[in-house]
Design a protein around this motif. Structure first.
Motif: not given
Length: 301
Positions: A88-92, A107-118, A133-135, A137-141
């Motif tokens: 699933v490609f999600s913005n999380l 057994g789903v794999k996830l993918a997400t876009s991430y644009y900056s550490d800021s 903040r939400r993306t 946090a959900n990467i961590k989860k």
């Protein structure tokens, strides 16, 4: 199978054009004004059955934002039951608890876009306050639940902290971090007509995309090239049609396909040649970018 035919191994399933973000570079032109299209749950299940019958191995649910599609959990379970591997490609930014349950169970794999550490920089790209903040946090989860996750950093503007974004993902524990340039499709085209010149060139060699209205495209970026519509024609017939063969040849000729010198890490094209369509967690080769070390962000794991 004739020489002109190719096995279909992977499909993007674009279950919705609705998204809570409104990125200026969105190739799908999705937004809060988007819709779920005309494909019903039964239509998507039929598409999944047809993919399994053809011999496909993997599907990626995309959007829009697929977690906002109300029946995503049902389609994931159905695809899992059909024996397909799932990403699933999600913005999380919005993952309800029942989706975490189905991700782990199937057994789903996830993918997400991430644009900056800021946060400010990331939110400037998504045009959604709080998205970073939400993306994050959900990467961590996801990682805490043991869900495989890959991240992609698209370079949208010159002042963007893309290298820092990749480093931040790695620090969080994301093992597959890749990057890509903005490609002139959807809103990123700024009104210009889309052309095959900005595709990687390996479209429809083992993969296709199915849109919310049933359109079948050679890939998610090549949505301006319609191969057929699954509402009207069985997928196997579309895949093996003269129209698909013609589109495949047109794309390959425009790109002057040649073996890639190296593999770029994954972003949103998880199944391109020349090594054969990869399972969703592996990545893609972009022959226009792979020969330039500067074009990649991070390094393949």
């Amino acid at each position: 199978m004739s020489a002109a035919q190719k096995p279909l191994k992977f499909a993007w399933l674009e279950v919705t054009g609705f998204c809570n973000e409104h990125c200026d570079h969105c190739y799908a032109d999705s937004s809060p004004q988007g819709t779920h299209g005309t494909m019903t749950v039964d239509d998507w299940k039929s598409a999944i059955d047809q993919l399994a019958d053809i011999g496909a191995r993997d599907v990626q649910f995309i959007g829009g934002e697929p977690t906002l599609y109300p029946y995503l959990h049902e389609l994931i379970s159905y695809a899992h039951g059909a024996g397909l591997a799932i990403e699933v490609f999600s913005n999380l930014t919005y993952v309800r608890e029942h989706l975490w349950d189905v991700f782990t169970r199937c057994g789903v794999k996830l993918a997400t876009s991430y644009y900056s550490d800021s946060a400010q920089d990331h939110d400037k790209v998504t045009n959604l306050r709080g998205s970073h903040r939400r993306t994050r946090a959900n990467i961590k989860k996801a990682l805490s639940l043991g869900i495989p996750l890959r991240g992609g950093v698209v370079a949208v503007h010159t002042q963007q902290r893309v290298h820092e974004a990749a480093e931040d993902l790695t620090t969080l524990g994301v093992q597959h971090v890749g990057g890509d340039r903005t490609r002139a499709f959807g809103r990123a085209s700024r009104g210009a007509n889309s052309t095959v010149d900005d595709l990687c060139g390996y479209c429809a060699l083992g993969q296709c995309a199915i849109g919310p209205d049933g359109s079948v495209w050679p890939c998610v970026l090549g949505r301006f090239i319609t191969l057929g519509n699954i509402h009207e024609t069985p997928l196997a017939e579309i895949w093996n049609s003269p129209r698909t063969t013609e589109a495949r040849a047109e794309i390959a000729a425009a790109q002057g396909l040649r073996p890639a010198q190296a593999c770029t890490p994954p972003q949103f094209l998880p199944s391109c040649q020349p090594c054969g369509p990869c399972v969703p967690s592996v990545g893609h080769c972009d022959p226009q970018e792979a020969s330039s070390a500067e074009a990649t962000i991070g390094a393949p794991a």
